[in-house]
Design an enzyme around this catalytic site. Structure first.
Site, PDB file in Angstrom:
ATOM      1  CG  ASP A 161      -1.642   0.147  -3.286  1.00 56.01           C
ATOM      2  OD1 ASP A 161      -1.343   0.208  -2.074  1.00 56.01           O
ATOM      3  OD2 ASP A 161      -2.470   0.892  -3.820  1.00 56.01           O
TER       4      ASP A 161
ATOM      5  CG  ASN B 144      -0.776  -0.986   1.999  1.00 57.19           C
ATOM      6  OD1 ASN B 144      -1.617  -0.758   1.123  1.00 57.19           O
ATOM      7  ND2 ASN B 144      -0.961  -0.619   3.249  1.00 57.19           N
ATOM      8  CE  LYS B 145      -0.089   5.530  -0.213  1.00 62.92           C
ATOM      9  NZ  LYS B 145       0.425   6.100  -1.466  1.00 62.92           N
TER      10      LYS B 145
ATOM     11  CD  GLN C 251      -2.929   8.782   0.854  1.00 59.97           C
ATOM     12  OE1 GLN C 251      -2.207   9.110   1.787  1.00 59.97           O
ATOM     13  NE2 GLN C 251      -2.448   8.422  -0.315  1.00 59.97           N
TER      14      GLN C 251
HETATM   15  O1  MRU Z   1      -1.590   6.188  -3.119  1.00 63.52           O
HETATM   16  P1  MRU Z   1      -2.960   5.635  -2.852  1.00 63.52           P
HETATM   17  O2  MRU Z   1      -3.795   6.488  -1.963  1.00 63.52           O
HETATM   18  O3  MRU Z   1      -3.664   5.230  -4.131  1.00 63.52           O
HETATM   19  O4  MRU Z   1      -2.590   4.323  -2.095  1.00 63.52           O
HETATM   20  C1  MRU Z   1      -3.510   3.325  -1.895  1.00 63.52           C
HETATM   21  C2  MRU Z   1      -3.754   3.206  -0.492  1.00 63.52           C
HETATM   22  O5  MRU Z   1      -4.566   3.920   0.037  1.00 63.52           O
HETATM   23  C3  MRU Z   1      -3.100   2.205   0.287  1.00 63.52           C
HETATM   24  O6  MRU Z   1      -1.910   1.739  -0.105  1.00 63.52           O
HETATM   25  C4  MRU Z   1      -4.111   1.179   0.632  1.00 63.52           C
HETATM   26  O7  MRU Z   1      -3.821   0.680   1.856  1.00 63.52           O
HETATM   27  C5  MRU Z   1      -4.248   0.089  -0.382  1.00 63.52           C
HETATM   28  S1  MRU Z   1      -5.831  -0.605  -0.404  1.00 63.52           S
HETATM   29  C6  MRU Z   1      -6.439  -0.235  -1.945  1.00 63.52           C
END
Ligand code: MRU
Length: 368
Positions: free
Chosen positions: A248, A258-259, A207
């Site tokens: 998230d 978070n990711k 991403q």
């Molecule tokens: O799996 P995703 O692409 O939905 O994950 C979300 C993200 O891009 C990240 O974790 C992001 O930093 C969170 S900000 C909404």
């Protein structure tokens, strides 16, 4: 934000048919800009699960519009029963981003104020729009608060570029507009502060490389894409002034999901005294959970996302095998960064320390 100099949000109702929801299909970016129609709740569920839309804020906004479609689709004679079934269907699509269940609950509660199906449908449409507008407004305000942090670093560096590392995509594509982690960057850039963004590619779905880089490119913000393992090296050599990431789900005690890979960046930042900020609208707080590491559900996705990689070849998006055919792979989509590694939370109400007292001081209405 702008795409080829035209303003877009990431989700909206179709102008000539407001019973259809339109989204940018993020699976095609950065190679193609595709708009997709969502006609039914099942389309919305697929769009969230298969990540046509993604990112906590946008998942919440999409669920909000999904509940409007659910209301339109519910049978008049067992409306509430159908509505609850659709709500469960939406909530089951992705487990980590708390904005999803938050938006569905908000819709169900709002619709309690209607008596007839027609009234409930009208309320659902209104609430979906409110959720989206609020998300955009909160991100804009995050930008204003985060700007002050970047400005202070820029002043300290006497105007030399502020190097900011970010992970995954917490940009406008992850929200309705502006983004969370990117909002302060856009605000600083638009006010003439020199910034440069290190963009973690963010395996397995990339991403960062695909979405954050595309966004920054569209807005003209200087940036460099780096493999996920590079951040520690850059920090050791004074090449990162600050990190800003999204989240998230953040516990009201300050732990941040978070990711996957965020935790490792936070450890490296801590070891090198690089400030590590997390930007979030209040819809991403979990007001129930205390211990993020023990309690936040971590999504595990299909191992195909690890074993294969996607790219653009001869005019179309292609997937190629990366690993030996028979090697198994694990695909944990998120990790939790404990509050002790976080310098501050940038919210729509201001910046606070990542701990229970500071968070509840900003959001006193959440005190139990
Ligand atoms: O799996 P995703 O692409 O939905 O994950 C979300 C993200 O891009 C990240 O974790 C992001 O930093 C969170 S900000 C909404």
């Amino acid at each position: 934000m702008n795409v080829n100099n035209r303003h877009y949000r990431t989700i909206w109702l179709k102008a000539d048919d407001p019973e259809i929801v339109q989204i940018i299909d993020q699976r095609d970016l950065p190679y193609q800009f595709t708009i997709e129609d969502l006609n039914h709740v099942s389309d919305v569920a697929i769009a969230i699960k298969d990540m046509h839309v993604r990112g906590a804020g946008l998942i919440g906004a999409t669920a909000g519009y999904g509940m409007y479609l659910a209301a339109l689709q519910s049978a008049k004679d067992h409306f509430d029963q159908d509505l609850n079934k659709f709500a469960d269907q939406l909530v089951a699509t992705r487990p980590t981003a708390v904005n999803l269940s938050w938006a569905v609950k908000r819709q169900l509660k709002a619709m309690e104020n209607g008596t007839t199906p027609a009234e409930k449908i009208a309320i659902a449409r209104h609430t979906a729009t409110d959720i989206a507008d609020e998300d955009a407004d909160f991100c804009r305000r995050i930008g204003e608060h985060g700007f002050n942090i970047i400005k202070a670093i820029s002043d300290r560096k006497q105007g030399a570029p502020v190097n900011i590392l970010t992970h995954c995509n917490a940009g406008w594509l992850a929200f309705v507009d502006y983004g969370s982690a990117t909002a302060p960057i856009y605000e600083a850039f638009n006010k003439g502060i020199k910034v440069h963004v290190w963009v973690d590619e963010t395996r397995p779905r990339n991403q960062g490389a695909r979405l954050t880089a595309w966004e920054l490119n569209q807005q003209g913000v200087p940036h460099t894409v780096i493999p996920d393992n590079v951040g520690g090296h850059l920090m050791q050599h004074g090449m990162v002034d600050m990190c800003i990431v999204g989240t998230d789900r953040t516990t009201y005690t300050g732990d941040v999901a978070n990711k996957i890979g965020t935790y490792l960046k936070a450890l490296a930042a801590n070891d090198n005294a690089v400030p590590f900020y997390v930007a979030l609208p209040s819809s991403t707080f979990d007001w129930e959970i205390e211990d993020g590491v023990a309690e936040i559900p971590i999504e595990q996705r299909d191992d195909e996302e690890v074993r294969y990689i996607e790219g653009f070849h001869e005019g179309r998006v292609k997937k190629v095998l990366l690993t030996p055919e028979d090697s198994p792979a694990a695909n944990y989509a998120f990790d939790v960064t404990p509050r002790r590694l976080i310098t501050g939370l940038i919210t729509e109400r201001g910046v606070c320390r990542a701990n229970k007292e500071a968070v509840l001081e900003l959001y006193p209405e959440q005190r139990k």
